[in-house]
Design a protein around this motif. Structure first.
Motif, PDB file in Angstrom:
ATOM      1  N   SER A 181      41.081  35.769  70.658  1.00  0.00           N
ATOM      2  CA  SER A 181      40.981  36.279  71.864  1.00  0.00           C
ATOM      3  C   SER A 181      41.906  38.298  72.423  1.00  0.00           C
ATOM      4  O   SER A 181      42.581  37.826  73.062  1.00  0.00           O
TER       5      SER A 181
ATOM      6  N   ALA B 111      35.232  40.774  76.261  1.00  0.00           N
ATOM      7  CA  ALA B 111      36.174  40.030  75.126  1.00  0.00           C
ATOM      8  C   ALA B 111      35.838  39.367  73.829  1.00  0.00           C
ATOM      9  O   ALA B 111      34.675  39.409  73.041  1.00  0.00           O
TER      10      ALA B 111
ATOM     11  N   HIS C 179      36.172  33.784  73.041  1.00  0.00           N
ATOM     12  CA  HIS C 179      37.159  33.589  73.870  1.00  0.00           C
ATOM     13  C   HIS C 179      37.202  32.808  74.790  1.00  0.00           C
ATOM     14  O   HIS C 179      38.684  31.725  75.321  1.00  0.00           O
TER      15      HIS C 179
END
Length: 106
Positions: free
Chosen positions: A22, A30, A34
């Motif tokens: 992340s 992302a 994540h």
């Protein structure tokens, strides 16, 4: 040096699909895991390490499965073993395109 920015010179970006954490991702998208990491961090926030390990175990297991794919690999192995067992017993015949045989071309 000509090899410093080889990915950009070739027009490829390996980092966009190799990185799963992340941390800041290329192109601002992302990471794959994540959402799972975020759930785990939000669950454990403010609980303390000992209590978070006990209470956020499910979130942590989901995050680790997303990162390592251990359970998925075990399921796939079991499916392939069952398929091989059925082939030996004669109960299943895989299609030609699963056996590496191509369809005849016109």
């Amino acid at each position: 040096m000509p090899f410093w920015n080889l990915q950009k010179q070739l027009g490829i970006d390996v980092d966009s699909w190799l990185v799963r954490q992340s941390m800041p991702q290329p192109y601002g998208q992302a990471g794959v895991c994540h959402a799972f990491e975020r759930e785990w961090v939000e669950c454990g926030h403010g609980l303390g390490q000992t209590r978070a390990r006990r209470e956020c175990r499910l979130e942590y297991e989901d995050f680790m499965e997303c990162m390592n794919r251990v359970k998925m690999t075990q399921r796939l192995r079991a499916i392939l073993e069952q398929r091989d067992k059925m082939i030996k017993q004669g109960k299943y015949t895989p299609p030609d395109y699963h056996m590496g045989k191509e369809e005849p071309r016109p």
